[in-house]
Every structure is written in C-alpha cells, then in structure tokens.
Write a protein that holds these residues in place. Structure first.
Motif, short mmCIF file in Angstrom:
data_model
loop_
_atom_site.label_atom_id
_atom_site.label_comp_id
_atom_site.label_asym_id
_atom_site.label_seq_id
_atom_site.Cartn_x
_atom_site.Cartn_y
_atom_site.Cartn_z
N UNK A 616 0.76 -1.26 -0.04
CA UNK A 616 -0.05 -0.04 -0.01
C UNK A 616 0.94 1.34 -0.12
N UNK A 617 1.57 1.46 0.97
CA UNK A 617 2.49 2.54 1.16
C UNK A 617 3.98 2.28 1.90
N UNK A 618 4.63 3.18 1.69
CA UNK A 618 6.01 2.89 1.99
C UNK A 618 6.79 4.37 2.18
N UNK A 619 7.40 4.24 3.54
CA UNK A 619 8.01 5.56 3.98
C UNK A 619 9.62 5.26 3.84
N UNK A 620 10.07 6.32 3.12
CA UNK A 620 11.56 6.39 3.15
C UNK A 620 11.99 7.50 4.10
N UNK A 621 13.13 7.17 5.08
CA UNK A 621 13.81 8.19 5.84
C UNK A 621 15.04 8.20 5.28
N UNK A 622 15.56 9.61 5.32
CA UNK A 622 17.23 10.03 5.27
C UNK A 622 17.89 10.09 6.51
N UNK A 664 20.98 5.21 4.06
CA UNK A 664 22.03 5.57 5.13
C UNK A 664 22.98 6.47 4.63
N UNK A 665 22.94 6.83 3.04
CA UNK A 665 23.96 7.59 2.32
C UNK A 665 25.24 7.15 2.47
N UNK A 666 26.20 7.88 2.77
CA UNK A 666 27.71 7.67 2.87
C UNK A 666 27.92 6.86 4.22
#
Length: 721
Positions: A616-622, A664-666
C-alpha cells in the motif's frame, strides 16, 4: 533549617557539595538547593593554563549538576538578580523567587569598571570576569588566518597578579603576536617586570586614564562583588561591594545569611579576593551551615594573613612558575611549575571521580530512566488494552481524544489528553514546566490549542514545610508553561508518597496533567499518510540516551544543557504557524503526532497503522537528515541507551517488513555509526519533536521560513512507485 539555598557555584560551595557527597550524614536535614548561572564552574587555578592553551575546557571544569546529584542537592540553573530580605527570598531572572530559611552566598565577583576611557580607542576592552565572553573573544581571535605577527596588538590593562598571569598565558597562546601590558606606576614588581620583558610583551606605564589602544584587549583592573548584593540592603564595603561578615561567616545583622569567597570579606580580617581564601573558607562554612541546621553553636574562623601564590609562565619553551609570598618573589623555576601543576591537578581530580554507580555492574532495575522513558513498553500496553476490552482505542490511538457530546466555539469537539512522568531533574519548577509542555504536545499534534489543565502532584514523604515549598515551585512551573498559551490551571489533586525517597526530595516528585483544548479546524489525525507527502520533524532527537548516560556520569555537561534548553522551549508557536499556513494550504496536513516515549520509529509505526502493508504505502527516511542533539550519537555508538530502548527496538520490524526504508547515504552498513542511527530511531523522547506528514507545497513553505525549526527527514510513496 528547612530550606537551605546555596547561591552561586564558587569554590567554597563546590567543596561543600563534595564534602556532603563523601559524607552524606553531614548534609543538613531538609531541602538544600544550589542556584548557579551555569551547570559548570571553572577552577580558577587552572584558568591561566586554559587561556594559554595548555588545558582544555573539560580539564578545568567542575560539573556542578553531577556534584549536586551526588550530594543529594537540587540544582537550579538561573541568574540571580537580588534578595528580598524581608520575605527571605532569592530573586531570579525569568522565574519565581526561591524562599529560604538559610542562605549562603558564594557568587564570585566581576571585573571592576574602568574609571576612564580614551576616546581614541577603537576597541572596548573585555573584562576578564566573567570568563565566558573572554574565551569566546580568544576563539574569535584564533580564527584570523593571517600570520600572528600581522595581527593587531592585543592589550592587557592591569598588572596585578591576574593581569600578569593573563599576559604570560597569552604569550604562550600567541607566540608571535604583539602584546601590550598596561599598568600603573610601580607595577609590577621588578622581578616580574623582567619576566614580562623577557616574554616579549611591551610594558606601558600610565599615570592617568587609559592609553590609545589599536586593537582588542582584556581589562584586569581588580574585582568587585555583584551590585545586587548592596542593592538588596546587605552591609557591603563601599569600594569593593563585598558583603561584610562576622568571623562565623554570617552576614552582619543577618544571622540567617552566610557569605564566602570573592563576594565577601570577614570584618576585621580583610583579605584580597582570591581562590586561595575561597578554598580555605569552605571547611568553616560547611561546619557552620551544618551546625546552624542542628541549632548548635557556630565556630569562628580567622583567615590567614598571607597566602602562598604560584604564578605560572613560560621561558624559552619551558613551563616555569614564580612563588609569591607577600613582597617576596622566587623564580622563575621549572620545579615550581611542576609543584603548581601537581597542586592544581590534585584539586581538580577530587571533582572528576566517576559516579559510585558503575554502569556495567549496576542492577538494571536501579537504573530505570525517568521522564517519558518511564512509560510502559508498547507491547505490554497493547496487551493490557486488549484484555480490558479497549481494542478499538488500542488499535487506533490518537494523541488526544474528543470528549463525547462536547463542542468548542469553532464547532469542533473538545479534545482531552493526559500525560506525566517521574521527575527527570532535581529542579521542581523546571521539571513541572517540562511535564506540562510534554503533556500539551499531545494537543498540539492534533492541531488543538490548549485551553485548560488539571494536575495531580505526588510529593515525597517528608516535612510539611518542605512539601509546601516543593508544591509552590511545582505549581509555578506548570503555570509558566500554560500562561503564554492563554491556558488555565483549573485545579487538581495532591498526594503524599508512602515511600521514603533519597535526597534530593525534589527528584521524587511526580506530576500528571490532564489537558484539554480545541482546534479551529478539523483535528489532524495520527493516521492519514498519503503518497507524495513529506515528513517534517520540528526538533532534534536524543533526550533518552542523554539522560540515561547522565545517570552514569557519562553525559557532557554542555550536551545536557543544550538538551534542557530545547526541551524547556514551548512548541505552541509552531502550532500557530501551522494553523496560519493551513488557511493558505487547506487540507495539506494529512497526519501528525509528537515523538515521545516510543521513539521516532515507534510513533511512525502508529501513523502507518497495524494494517499497513508494503503493497500500500512505503516511508523512506534519510538517515543523515534526522537531527540529533549534541552528544547523543557518540553515546549511542558507545553502547549506552535508555532503559526503554530495548522494548522500543521491536519497531525495527518496520524496516524488516519493508514499511520503512532507511537510506544511510555514505554511512557504512553495520558500522558503529549505522547502529547508532538505528538506536536513535527508538530512543524515547521527553518534550520531543512534532512529526507531520504534509504536501510538498506546505513543506516548502515551512522549510523556507526564516529561522525554521523544521527538518525534512523523509517522504511517503506508493509501494509501486
């Protein structure tokens, strides 16, 4: 005595606290409160080394908060503005006065104002006391990228012992900079004047006024006691403003007041303001405060006529010192410096010992955290709600709930919530303010203005007068959080604990608040995330681990200060900002909550709901965008965590299920840094941030506002996108 207030965190009071930490049976019965402008104090003997760059700030700082905790003394961080002698009140800036039965003054001194100033001077000289602005000035000067020899000259006005120490310390800090020492005729002593010349410091003698100074500088022109002492009606010396005391250290004419250190002088035994006499006065002060508390005879103290003083310096790349005894001067000698350093290191080491509570060996039951980290773990709460037949409430939680049949002027239902926790800190006024702001946050997260509150206050078992004092401060703290919101404290209830706590008694207060209010529009739901939304957070995370580590003596004092500064700042103005922008961007706030005991990930899970699936829905955290309070991530990397964090880790299941993706980026997967970020996601928060899910136009408006507290930490998308 019932309430003993220690005004100021000077050397005498620091040694007093250490005595009571080591020998708690000596501490007077009743409430003991230390009032200090800062949570740390500097050991004056090592300040020249700090200026020279030989010592770090941490090496010379005494942690008053930790020392007070170990001594069973409450700590109030506030600026003192005066004393109401008739009412026996210590007056404070921006908070209620503290009523006392006995008051001890150890508030230090400030630099004496210059009597004249040359109109040609291009810079105002910075007083050497207080020291905080001096350190800031020196750090600014250090940032000059040009060679030191090209910097503007730096002046030191005054060639007493303080001026000489500062001048020699600055020569070590800036070997190539032009330095100017300005003195009256006859200063300094010939032996020390030679040291100034040998250090390459220009010496200028003036008979009247100040010379023209081309650059910045420091004013070391003697000291005087704070002006509010005399303004309060205390007997003070006309020139220095120092409070006059008897040989018992009681203020003349005021037997309930004591005074020591640079702010005081024993009548008939005048001594110059110096840390030496402040240290020597600590023991007689302690004995007399203890005796006064037990209605015993007081002891007389006669300070020594002279004190041996060691002046540190540098000669040809080697640390040296001079010994001063009245008119006699010995040095410079390297062994004198070694002696001075041993004395200073030994003194400061007394205040650097670790807490008696060892983290590795401590019983986890005795290390339970307070604040919102004291709440029941989520899975136990859900199970109890279900078994009690409250599945509907348990499956669809809101931060505040409507009162059935109620309507506000706006036509929207009245909302109500309840919150509270055991005392997080020993200051009853500030603790009550934090509890109130934490409770109000539930209504703010629903888009509702707080209108009224009721409180239940549980006071520790003890003396009735002490309970009255604690309740007075607690109620004042609640009201100071409500009044700027134009909300009222309608009433409440008091209880007396049936368990005897450990000092300080203010640490055993529990405050629970029921708050009610209404939203001018439809209340914001906790659930309602929509694809395309941006997730915004209003402040940094990390209060849980910072206070957990503080229990073990592991939190840096300045990090705890910054956390408390953030926590004690009301977020009701953010609600007003959102309500205003909502008129321009209608229906753009799709979901909102406040991040409290279950941590960011736990409360984000509540926003997703139990029926959410990755389809349904997905959350992305930076990960690199999530703000953390200073010191929080290093503590998490070291393995420290709140006692509620283990239960909160079940929210990591959102990551395993694919409902939440953490970029997680770098940052390397599996590194200490990545593990710390995972722990930050489940760190329980007290007075935590608001978390909102809004459309991109509203997010842009919030982020682009001047001095915006909001940070974009993630986004919401359909699973197929």
């Amino acid at each position: 005595m019932s309430v003993l207030v220690l005004a100021g965190g000077g050397h005498s009071h620091a040694l007093l606290l250490r005595r009571w930490a080591m020998r708690p049976e000596k501490r007077p019965d009743g409430l003991v409160i230390l009032v200090s402008q800062c949570s740390t104090t500097l050991y004056s003997g090592m300040v020249p080394g700090l200026i020279a760059g030989r010592y770090s700030l941490d090496e010379v700082n005494i942690d008053l908060r930790r020392l007070a905790d170990q001594a069973g003394v409450a700590l109030v961080i506030a600026t003192i503005t005066g004393i109401n002698l008739a009412e026996r009140q210590l007056l404070l800036e921006r908070r209620p006065a503290l009523r006392f039965d006995c008051l001890s003054l150890n508030v230090g001194a400030i630099t004496t104002a210059s009597q004249s100033r040359c109109e040609g001077n291009t810079h105002e000289l910075t007083p050497i006391k207080p020291l905080k602005p001096v350190l800031a000035l020196l750090e600014r000067e250090d940032r000059n990228p040009a060679p030191q020899s090209t910097w503007p000259p730096f002046a030191i006005l005054g060639a007493g012992l303080a001026g000489l120490e500062v001048a020699l310390a600055l020569r070590q800090r800036w070997p190539a900079r032009r330095l100017l020492l300005i003195s009256k005729p006859g200063q300094p002593q010939p032996e020390l004047a030679k040291a100034i010349t040998a250090a390459g410091i220009k010496h200028c003698v003036v008979s009247d006024g100040e010379p023209t100074i081309e650059g910045p500088g420091l004013r070391c022109t003697g000291s005087q006691a704070p002006a509010w002492l005399a303004a309060s009606g205390l007997p003070c010396c006309p020139q220095s403003g120092r409070v006059q005391t008897d040989a018992t250290l009681q203020v003349q004419g005021h037997p309930e007041l004591f005074a020591t250190g640079d702010c005081a002088v024993v009548n008939g035994a005048v001594r110059p303001p110096s840390g030496v006499w402040a240290v020597r006065a600590a023991k007689p002060l302690a004995r007399n405060l203890e005796a006064a508390g037990r209605s015993q005879p007081l002891h007389h103290w006669s300070p020594q006529t002279r004190a041996l003083q060691l002046l540190g310096g540098h000669r040809q790349g080697t640390a040296v010192a001079w010994l001063l005894w009245g008119p006699w001067v010995l040095g410079p000698r390297g062994w004198l410096w070694n002696w001075k350093e041993r004395i200073d290191r030994r003194f400061i080491r007394h205040f650097k010992t670790q807490s008696t509570m060892d983290y590795a060996a401590a019983d986890p039951e005795t290390m339970r955290c307070n604040g919102c980290a004291a709440k029941l773990p989520a899975h136990h709460l859900e199970t109890a709600l279900s078994r009690a037949g409250l599945q509907t409430l348990g499956s669809a939680p809101e931060d505040a709930n409507p009162l059935p049949g109620s309507r506000a002027v706006s036509g929207q239902p009245l909302l109500q919530s309840v919150d509270g926790f055991p005392a997080l800190i020993s200051d009853p006024w500030l603790n009550a303010r934090l509890t109130t702001l934490h409770a109000c946050s539930d209504l703010w997260a629903c888009g509702a203005r707080v209108q009224a509150a009721q409180a239940v206050v549980t006071l520790p078992l003890g003396d009735a007068a002490d309970q009255e004092w604690l309740l007075e401060q607690t109620l004042a703290g609640i009201q100071c959080a409500l009044q700027p919101q134009q909300a009222s404290l309608l009433g409440g209830h008091t209880l007396e604990s049936r368990q005897a706590g450990s000092p300080p008694p203010s640490q055993d207060i529990q405050v629970i608040l029921s708050v009610s209010g209404a939203s001018p529009e439809r209340p914001w739901p906790k659930r309602g995330l929509q694809a395309g939304d941006q997730l915004l957070i209003s402040r940094a995370l990390g209060t849980g681990v910072l206070f957990a580590a503080a229990m073990r003596g592991k939190t840096h004092p300045s990090d705890l200060d910054k956390a408390l500064e953030q926590m004690s700042t009301s977020q009701h103005h953010l609600l007003e900002e959102l309500l205003t922008l909502q008129k321009i961007h209608p229906n753009c706030i799709h979901a909102a909550t406040d991040i409290t005991g279950f941590g960011l990930l736990g409360h984000l899970g509540e926003m997703l709901g139990p029926t959410a699936t990755p389809e349904h829905v997905r959350v992305t955290l930076q990960a690199d965008a999530i703000p953390a309070l200073p010191g929080a991530l290093p503590l998490l990397e070291s393995g420290l965590a709140s006692s509620l964090a283990p239960a909160n880790r079940r929210s990591w299941g959102l990551l395993d299920q694919g409902l939440v993706t953490l970029h997680l980026g770098n940052i390397l997967v599996g590194s200490l840094q990545s593990q710390a970020l995972l722990e930050l996601l489940v760190d329980p928060q007290t007075c935590g941030p608001l978390l909102i899910s809004v459309t991109s136009p509203l997010a842009d408006a919030l982020l682009q506002a001047e001095s915006s507290p909001w940070t974009a930490i993630g986004s919401v998308a359909l699973a197929s996108s």
